[in-house]
Scaffold this motif. Structure first.
Motif, PDB file in Angstrom:
ATOM      1  N   VAL A 119      60.375 -25.581   1.126  1.00  0.00           N
ATOM      2  CA  VAL A 119      59.980 -24.457   1.976  1.00  0.00           C
ATOM      3  C   VAL A 119      60.659 -23.183   1.519  1.00  0.00           C
ATOM      4  O   VAL A 119      61.859 -23.181   1.218  1.00  0.00           O
ATOM      5  N   TYR A 137      47.609 -22.700   8.266  1.00  0.00           N
ATOM      6  CA  TYR A 137      47.750 -22.746   6.816  1.00  0.00           C
ATOM      7  C   TYR A 137      46.589 -22.123   6.048  1.00  0.00           C
ATOM      8  O   TYR A 137      45.499 -21.953   6.560  1.00  0.00           O
ATOM      9  N   LEU A 160      49.326 -33.583   9.551  1.00  0.00           N
ATOM     10  CA  LEU A 160      50.147 -32.376   9.476  1.00  0.00           C
ATOM     11  C   LEU A 160      49.468 -31.269  10.274  1.00  0.00           C
ATOM     12  O   LEU A 160      48.317 -30.918  10.002  1.00  0.00           O
ATOM     13  N   VAL A 177      51.844 -20.795   4.821  1.00  0.00           N
ATOM     14  CA  VAL A 177      51.936 -21.120   6.242  1.00  0.00           C
ATOM     15  C   VAL A 177      52.308 -19.852   7.000  1.00  0.00           C
ATOM     16  O   VAL A 177      53.186 -19.110   6.570  1.00  0.00           O
ATOM     17  N   ARG A 212      59.073 -31.882  14.309  1.00  0.00           N
ATOM     18  CA  ARG A 212      58.614 -30.553  13.910  1.00  0.00           C
ATOM     19  C   ARG A 212      59.785 -29.742  13.386  1.00  0.00           C
ATOM     20  O   ARG A 212      60.945 -30.045  13.636  1.00  0.00           O
ATOM     21  N   ASP A 236      55.570 -24.738  14.217  1.00  0.00           N
ATOM     22  CA  ASP A 236      55.232 -24.100  12.944  1.00  0.00           C
ATOM     23  C   ASP A 236      54.804 -25.141  11.909  1.00  0.00           C
ATOM     24  O   ASP A 236      53.822 -24.956  11.211  1.00  0.00           O
ATOM     25  N   VAL A 237      55.557 -26.206  11.792  1.00  0.00           N
ATOM     26  CA  VAL A 237      55.185 -27.338  10.932  1.00  0.00           C
ATOM     27  C   VAL A 237      55.481 -28.596  11.738  1.00  0.00           C
ATOM     28  O   VAL A 237      56.628 -28.852  12.114  1.00  0.00           O
ATOM     29  N   TYR A 238      54.445 -29.380  12.019  1.00  0.00           N
ATOM     30  CA  TYR A 238      54.589 -30.581  12.844  1.00  0.00           C
ATOM     31  C   TYR A 238      53.864 -31.737  12.165  1.00  0.00           C
ATOM     32  O   TYR A 238      52.714 -31.601  11.754  1.00  0.00           O
ATOM     33  N   VAL A 259      49.547 -27.362  11.272  1.00  0.00           N
ATOM     34  CA  VAL A 259      50.112 -26.152  10.694  1.00  0.00           C
ATOM     35  C   VAL A 259      49.042 -25.060  10.658  1.00  0.00           C
ATOM     36  O   VAL A 259      47.848 -25.357  10.598  1.00  0.00           O
ATOM     37  N   SER A 285      53.833 -18.504  10.499  1.00  0.00           N
ATOM     38  CA  SER A 285      54.635 -18.996  11.620  1.00  0.00           C
ATOM     39  C   SER A 285      54.170 -18.403  12.941  1.00  0.00           C
ATOM     40  O   SER A 285      53.355 -17.477  12.975  1.00  0.00           O
ATOM     41  N   VAL A 329      54.920 -23.613   1.477  1.00  0.00           N
ATOM     42  CA  VAL A 329      55.308 -25.003   1.717  1.00  0.00           C
ATOM     43  C   VAL A 329      54.655 -25.859   0.647  1.00  0.00           C
ATOM     44  O   VAL A 329      53.436 -25.841   0.479  1.00  0.00           O
TER      45      VAL A 329
END
Length: 116
Positions: free
Chosen positions: A112, A51, A47, A86, A15, A38-40, A49, A88, A96
């Motif tokens: 990003v 979003y 994915l 995205v 992540r 946040d992004v994994y 997120v 956070s 992204v």
């Protein structure tokens, strides 16, 4: 702009954080984990997120619109050129762009840009 980087590699099971680190932290909090962040990117290429899928490179104002989905994008739906807004964990907005997908290795490269 808070920070930006192109070609950031994420491997399955890792992540990144978009906002809790110093702006100059070189690795974006890149950590192996089983918990989404946040992004994994999970080990199966999914994915995780918060979003909003968009058609083109959005502005910050475009990313501040409602309609975010908090969840997952299946491996087959993560495609090169896909652009996401995205949100956070600290309510910052980011653009992204998926630059590269390797389904065999379960890795992606993303571009990003995080706004303040």
């Amino acid at each position: 702009m808070r920070r930006a980087q192109d070609g950031l590699l994420i491997q399955g099971g890792y992540r990144i954080e978009l906002d809790e680190l110093p702006r100059d932290a070189p690795n974006w909090g890149y950590t192996q984990t089983i918990f989404p962040s946040d992004v994994y990117l999970s080990n199966d290429g999914t994915l995780w997120v918060n979003y909003l899928k968009v058609q083109a490179a959005p502005t910050k104002a475009a990313c501040e619109q409602p309609g975010y989905l908090d969840g997952q994008i299946a491996d087959d739906d993560v495609t090169e050129g896909m652009v996401l807004c995205v949100k956070s964990s600290e309510q910052r907005y980011a653009r992204v762009t998926v630059a590269q997908v390797d389904r065999k290795l379960h890795t992606i490269r993303i571009d990003v840009l995080v706004w303040k």
